[in-house]
Design a protein around this motif. Sequence first.
Motif, PDB file in Angstrom:
ATOM      1  N   UNK A  79     -49.747  -5.267   3.855  1.00  0.00           N
ATOM      2  CA  UNK A  79     -50.733  -5.313   2.776  1.00  0.00           C
ATOM      3  C   UNK A  79     -51.646  -6.499   2.928  1.00  0.00           C
ATOM      4  N   UNK A  98     -52.948   1.520  -8.014  1.00  0.00           N
ATOM      5  CA  UNK A  98     -54.157   0.753  -7.777  1.00  0.00           C
ATOM      6  C   UNK A  98     -53.977  -0.308  -6.708  1.00  0.00           C
ATOM      7  N   UNK A  99     -52.741  -0.653  -6.385  1.00  0.00           N
ATOM      8  CA  UNK A  99     -52.532  -1.818  -5.529  1.00  0.00           C
ATOM      9  C   UNK A  99     -52.168  -1.439  -4.106  1.00  0.00           C
ATOM     10  N   UNK A 100     -51.424  -0.365  -3.929  1.00  0.00           N
ATOM     11  CA  UNK A 100     -50.912  -0.039  -2.615  1.00  0.00           C
ATOM     12  C   UNK A 100     -51.996   0.499  -1.700  1.00  0.00           C
ATOM     13  N   UNK A 101     -51.847   0.212  -0.408  1.00  0.00           N
ATOM     14  CA  UNK A 101     -52.814   0.669   0.562  1.00  0.00           C
ATOM     15  C   UNK A 101     -52.319   1.790   1.432  1.00  0.00           C
ATOM     16  N   UNK A 102     -51.082   2.150   1.328  1.00  0.00           N
ATOM     17  CA  UNK A 102     -50.553   3.228   2.149  1.00  0.00           C
ATOM     18  C   UNK A 102     -50.599   4.531   1.353  1.00  0.00           C
ATOM     19  N   UNK A 131     -53.591  -2.551 -15.830  1.00  0.00           N
ATOM     20  CA  UNK A 131     -52.272  -2.464 -16.447  1.00  0.00           C
ATOM     21  C   UNK A 131     -52.241  -3.227 -17.756  1.00  0.00           C
ATOM     22  N   UNK A 189     -47.283   5.609  -0.147  1.00  0.00           N
ATOM     23  CA  UNK A 189     -46.890   4.765  -1.282  1.00  0.00           C
ATOM     24  C   UNK A 189     -47.676   5.145  -2.531  1.00  0.00           C
ATOM     25  N   UNK A 207     -42.934   0.259  -6.243  1.00  0.00           N
ATOM     26  CA  UNK A 207     -44.330  -0.143  -6.078  1.00  0.00           C
ATOM     27  C   UNK A 207     -44.477  -1.487  -5.404  1.00  0.00           C
ATOM     28  N   UNK A 216     -49.039   2.984 -12.501  1.00  0.00           N
ATOM     29  CA  UNK A 216     -50.476   2.717 -12.432  1.00  0.00           C
ATOM     30  C   UNK A 216     -50.754   1.494 -11.577  1.00  0.00           C
ATOM     31  N   UNK A 217     -49.942   0.466 -11.737  1.00  0.00           N
ATOM     32  CA  UNK A 217     -50.093  -0.727 -10.908  1.00  0.00           C
ATOM     33  C   UNK A 217     -49.902  -0.385  -9.431  1.00  0.00           C
ATOM     34  N   UNK A 218     -48.894   0.423  -9.131  1.00  0.00           N
ATOM     35  CA  UNK A 218     -48.673   0.813  -7.748  1.00  0.00           C
ATOM     36  C   UNK A 218     -49.811   1.653  -7.198  1.00  0.00           C
ATOM     37  N   UNK A 247     -59.250  -6.314  -5.807  1.00  0.00           N
ATOM     38  CA  UNK A 247     -58.307  -5.218  -5.989  1.00  0.00           C
ATOM     39  C   UNK A 247     -57.107  -5.671  -6.806  1.00  0.00           C
ATOM     40  N   UNK A 258     -46.070   0.666 -14.500  1.00  0.00           N
ATOM     41  CA  UNK A 258     -45.624   0.340 -13.139  1.00  0.00           C
ATOM     42  C   UNK A 258     -46.266   1.306 -12.144  1.00  0.00           C
TER      43      UNK A 258
END
Lengths: 180, 119
Positions: free
Chosen positions: A88, B25-29, A102, B32, A23, B21-23, A94, B19
């Motif tokens: 990014x 909500x955070x990733x833009x691709x 989390x 991903x 991630x 869930x964090x990915x 965000x 982890x």
Amino acid sequence: MTLRDVVFMILAAVTIFSGWVVVTERSLFRAGLFLALCFGAVAGLYLFLAAEFLFVVQILVYVGAIAILILFVVMFTRHLGGAQVERQRHSWPQTILGFAAVLAFGLIAWSILSGADWGPLREVPPGLGDQATMAGLADNAALIGKSLLTAYVLPFEIASLVLVVALIGAVYLAKPDKRQ
Amino acid sequence: MLFDRLDAYIWISLILFCIGLFGLLTRRNAIAILMSIELLLNAVCINLIAFSRFIRPLSWDWGAVASGQAAYHDVTGQVFAIIVITLAAAEVAVGLAIVVAVFRQKQTANLDQINLLKW
């Protein structure tokens, strides 16, 4: 501290570490490789849970199909000229939302885990363990097979239908246009 | 003996779920995000199989279990996990096909730039 303890802790650490790399890694290809590593470590955890059929299924399906498919698509979109490195641009709402979600989930789960009485479930009940027999069916795969065809036949059939639909849909969606 | 305790597996599943869930909500691709979804599903599967391992058994032959001749793991959690793995495979296939189709049009997989439906 037996060898089994050490191996279990190594598997758990590899799972969580590679999940974290997935991630946070900018390069999509590296993230895909660490995803495959995470799947392999989770397969090892299944082996600790006496689920040897799922150990094999996890390696065949997750590592061997899903991770490879993800890597293929990453390489394919790179070949088409797109960015395979994710640039990014974190907007601050965000980021805050991500961390807050989390944190909330972690707090709730921690409170549940601290308050629950895990006594009866903490250890394997006596009489179980490695002597799993049911009218001659001793192994995990046989029990799962029998369950899938008797008690859980409806999810089994619906899953097969979902697979057919997904197959047709994926082929149709990924087909190139006639114009090209 | 850490591997004999249910809560060890629940902690692993919880951390992996956080982890993922964090990915998510955070990733833009888009790819991903699909990888983060796979982490979520794996965490859930670990949880299911851990409960399947440690739960009190149910029997289809009450006589044999009552007399102590038969004891077996309840494989409900593992069947559930197999179905989850199946659906995860189908979802990844369709999701990646969508990504490929969109990528042909827009030459990007960044979700910030795929905003045709945005008002």
